[in-house]
Design a protein around this motif. Structure first.
Motif: not given
Length: 189
Positions: A33-38
């Motif tokens: 997970p990176d912020g709201g993204d994967s």
């Protein structure tokens, strides 16, 4: 019945794909997970390239030797440090007795293992002793058993093509050996 067939078909599609990825050098895939993204993170196994087949065989021989010998070198390092700590608390007479007792225990425990070692494994073990303890195998023997015994074992080692005074990091092979050890410690081998 249909459900079992569907499960088997699903497994048949997934398992070969995972095995193919492993053979192509992919060790592990995961979504991070990176912020709201994967983000897809892929760990790739190290790949060595050799111009001659004999170099590949030598490398594989070193990898196999490290896999067998490195845990023994770690154990030897631990045993040596424990012996040094114990020897500091003993007087001269008790030191000799303790060293003889430890020597007999080590000989009884490791003679079967050492007698099955190949020459490559023996050479790698001598180098790893120096790497782990910052002393050559000759210096370790001389410290605990004396100069005459160390010279005796140096002579025996020379009969089998080994030098107990070999220091780690002197040869070109040691850079490759260090890389193999790092990969082994990381769990990539």
């Amino acid at each position: 019945m249909r459900r079992w067939i569907l499960i088997l078909l699903l497994l048949a599609c997934v398992v070969p794909d995972a095995m193919a990825q492993r053979s192509r050098g992919i060790v592990r895939q995961r979504m991070v997970p990176d912020g709201g993204d994967s983000i897809l993170q892929v760990d790739i196994a190290p790949v060595m390239a050799f111009s001659r087949p004999i170099d590949l065989r030598r490398y594989q021989r070193l990898v196999n030797a490290v896999k067998i010998v490195y845990p023994m070198a770690q154990l030897a390092k631990q045993t040596m440090y424990e012996m040094e700590d114990t020897l500091l608390m003993l007087d001269k007479k008790d030191r000799r007795q303790y060293i003889k007792q430890c020597y007999k225990q080590i000989v009884d425990e490791y003679t079967p293992v050492a007698s099955r070692m190949t020459r490559t494994q023996g050479r790698v073990f001598i180098k790893l002793i120096d790497r782990e303890t910052d002393q050559t195998a000759f210096e370790v023997i001389r410290e605990f058993r004396g100069g005459f015994v160390a010279s005796f074992w140096q002579g025996i080692g020379r009969l089998f093509g080994h030098n107990l005074k070999t220091q780690y990091g002197e040869a070109e092979e040691d850079r490759v050996l260090e890389q193999i050890i790092v990969y082994y410690q990381a769990g990539l081998l």
